[in-house]
Design a protein around this motif. Structure first.
Motif, mmCIF file in Angstrom:
data_model
loop_
_atom_site.group_PDB
_atom_site.id
_atom_site.type_symbol
_atom_site.label_atom_id
_atom_site.label_comp_id
_atom_site.label_asym_id
_atom_site.label_seq_id
_atom_site.Cartn_x
_atom_site.Cartn_y
_atom_site.Cartn_z
ATOM 1 N N ARG A 1 -56.459 -27.308 -42.765
ATOM 2 C CA ARG A 1 -55.079 -26.892 -42.812
ATOM 3 C C ARG A 1 -54.905 -26.075 -44.078
ATOM 4 O O ARG A 1 -55.169 -26.547 -45.168
ATOM 5 N N GLY A 2 -54.462 -24.876 -43.929
ATOM 6 C CA GLY A 2 -54.298 -23.983 -45.060
ATOM 7 C C GLY A 2 -52.942 -24.144 -45.710
ATOM 8 O O GLY A 2 -52.008 -24.683 -45.136
ATOM 9 N N GLU A 3 -52.827 -23.665 -46.933
ATOM 10 C CA GLU A 3 -51.566 -23.727 -47.652
ATOM 11 C C GLU A 3 -50.629 -22.653 -47.121
ATOM 12 O O GLU A 3 -51.032 -21.527 -46.876
ATOM 13 N N ILE A 4 -49.388 -23.000 -46.950
ATOM 14 C CA ILE A 4 -48.406 -22.089 -46.384
ATOM 15 C C ILE A 4 -47.416 -21.691 -47.457
ATOM 16 O O ILE A 4 -46.664 -22.522 -47.955
ATOM 17 N N GLY A 5 -47.403 -20.406 -47.830
ATOM 18 C CA GLY A 5 -46.412 -19.881 -48.754
ATOM 19 C C GLY A 5 -46.454 -20.488 -50.139
ATOM 20 O O GLY A 5 -47.331 -21.255 -50.471
ATOM 21 N N ASN A 6 -45.451 -20.108 -50.928
ATOM 22 C CA ASN A 6 -45.358 -20.683 -52.260
ATOM 23 C C ASN A 6 -44.435 -21.899 -52.231
ATOM 24 O O ASN A 6 -43.820 -22.212 -51.210
ATOM 25 N N ASP A 7 -44.327 -22.582 -53.368
ATOM 26 C CA ASP A 7 -43.536 -23.815 -53.422
ATOM 27 C C ASP A 7 -42.075 -23.589 -53.036
ATOM 28 O O ASP A 7 -41.488 -24.412 -52.334
ATOM 29 N N ASP A 8 -41.484 -22.487 -53.493
ATOM 30 C CA ASP A 8 -40.084 -22.217 -53.163
ATOM 31 C C ASP A 8 -39.889 -22.011 -51.667
ATOM 32 O O ASP A 8 -38.946 -22.548 -51.077
ATOM 33 N N ASN A 9 -40.774 -21.244 -51.045
ATOM 34 C CA ASN A 9 -40.664 -21.003 -49.603
ATOM 35 C C ASN A 9 -40.856 -22.295 -48.816
ATOM 36 O O ASN A 9 -40.147 -22.544 -47.837
ATOM 37 N N ARG A 10 -41.829 -23.100 -49.233
ATOM 38 C CA ARG A 10 -42.062 -24.375 -48.536
ATOM 39 C C ARG A 10 -40.859 -25.300 -48.685
ATOM 40 O O ARG A 10 -40.472 -25.990 -47.747
ATOM 41 N N SER A 11 -40.246 -25.294 -49.862
ATOM 42 C CA SER A 11 -39.079 -26.136 -50.101
ATOM 43 C C SER A 11 -37.912 -25.714 -49.213
ATOM 44 O O SER A 11 -37.238 -26.567 -48.610
ATOM 45 N N VAL A 12 -37.671 -24.426 -49.106
ATOM 46 C CA VAL A 12 -36.601 -23.912 -48.247
ATOM 47 C C VAL A 12 -36.903 -24.261 -46.789
ATOM 48 O O VAL A 12 -36.030 -24.737 -46.055
ATOM 49 N N ALA A 13 -38.133 -24.044 -46.363
ATOM 50 C CA ALA A 13 -38.518 -24.340 -44.983
ATOM 51 C C ALA A 13 -38.361 -25.830 -44.683
ATOM 52 O O ALA A 13 -37.851 -26.205 -43.618
ATOM 53 N N MET A 14 -38.775 -26.692 -45.619
ATOM 54 C CA MET A 14 -38.652 -28.134 -45.399
ATOM 55 C C MET A 14 -37.189 -28.527 -45.322
ATOM 56 O O MET A 14 -36.811 -29.377 -44.503
ATOM 57 N N GLY A 15 -36.347 -27.896 -46.124
ATOM 58 C CA GLY A 15 -34.913 -28.158 -46.052
ATOM 59 C C GLY A 15 -34.343 -27.817 -44.686
ATOM 60 O O GLY A 15 -33.531 -28.564 -44.138
ATOM 61 N N LEU A 16 -34.797 -26.716 -44.118
ATOM 62 C CA LEU A 16 -34.340 -26.321 -42.779
ATOM 63 C C LEU A 16 -34.822 -27.305 -41.711
ATOM 64 O O LEU A 16 -34.077 -27.646 -40.782
ATOM 65 N N VAL A 17 -36.055 -27.750 -41.850
ATOM 66 C CA VAL A 17 -36.621 -28.715 -40.897
ATOM 67 C C VAL A 17 -35.815 -30.014 -40.929
ATOM 68 O O VAL A 17 -35.425 -30.551 -39.885
ATOM 69 N N VAL A 18 -35.563 -30.519 -42.120
ATOM 70 C CA VAL A 18 -34.815 -31.776 -42.257
ATOM 71 C C VAL A 18 -33.386 -31.599 -41.757
ATOM 72 O O VAL A 18 -32.854 -32.472 -41.065
ATOM 73 N N GLU A 19 -32.767 -30.470 -42.076
ATOM 74 C CA GLU A 19 -31.404 -30.200 -41.610
ATOM 75 C C GLU A 19 -31.340 -30.188 -40.076
ATOM 76 O O GLU A 19 -30.435 -30.779 -39.483
ATOM 77 N N ALA A 20 -32.295 -29.536 -39.443
ATOM 78 C CA ALA A 20 -32.319 -29.494 -37.973
ATOM 79 C C ALA A 20 -32.521 -30.896 -37.400
ATOM 80 O O ALA A 20 -31.849 -31.289 -36.432
ATOM 81 N N TYR A 21 -33.421 -31.654 -38.004
ATOM 82 C CA TYR A 21 -33.678 -33.023 -37.543
ATOM 83 C C TYR A 21 -32.416 -33.877 -37.694
ATOM 84 O O TYR A 21 -32.048 -34.622 -36.778
ATOM 85 N N MET A 22 -31.748 -33.779 -38.847
ATOM 86 C CA MET A 22 -30.546 -34.574 -39.077
ATOM 87 C C MET A 22 -29.449 -34.207 -38.070
ATOM 88 O O MET A 22 -28.727 -35.082 -37.595
#
Length: 115
Positions: A1-22
């Motif tokens: 599994r490769g690294e995806i983007g930088n820390d800021d991009n991953r943080s924004v993406a994870m926020g979107l994932v959690v928001e959609a799940y919630m």
């Protein structure tokens, strides 16, 4: 599994994932409820966006809390699949850590031990 983007991009993406799940798990949302695929993809998103080897101790602890919340919901809804379970197991640094996470979750349902 490769690294995806930088820390800021991953943080924004994870926020979107959690928001959609919630949004999907809100009371009264009967149209878009999480299913087995949702849970498996949530674990995959966590694996890609919060790689264990790049997290601080505090961030790793938060990751485990998120995993626990999603795992409990997945089990409560009867949506745990073999593939979701496998992905979940890969979110931990080693097998013992996964067992330390899993065994307390199962203790209310069956007698379990590491042995």
């Amino acid at each position: 599994r490769g690294e995806i983007g930088n820390d800021d991009n991953r943080s924004v993406a994870m926020g979107l994932v959690v928001e959609a799940y919630m949004e999907m798990t809100k009371d009264g949302n009967n149209v878009y409820r999480p299913d087995a695929h949702t849970y498996a993809h949530m674990f995959k998103a966590i694996a890609c966006l919060l790689p264990s080897d790049s997290l601080s101790s505090d961030d790793y602890a938060e990751k485990l809390v998120l995993c626990k919340t999603i795992f409990e919901s997945c089990c409560r809804e009867g949506q745990m699949t073999k593939s979701a379970f496998w992905v979940l197991s890969k979110l931990f640094r080693d097998e013992n850590e996964f067992l330390d996470f899993l065994l307390p979750q199962l203790s209310g349902y069956v007698e379990v031990s590491k042995d």
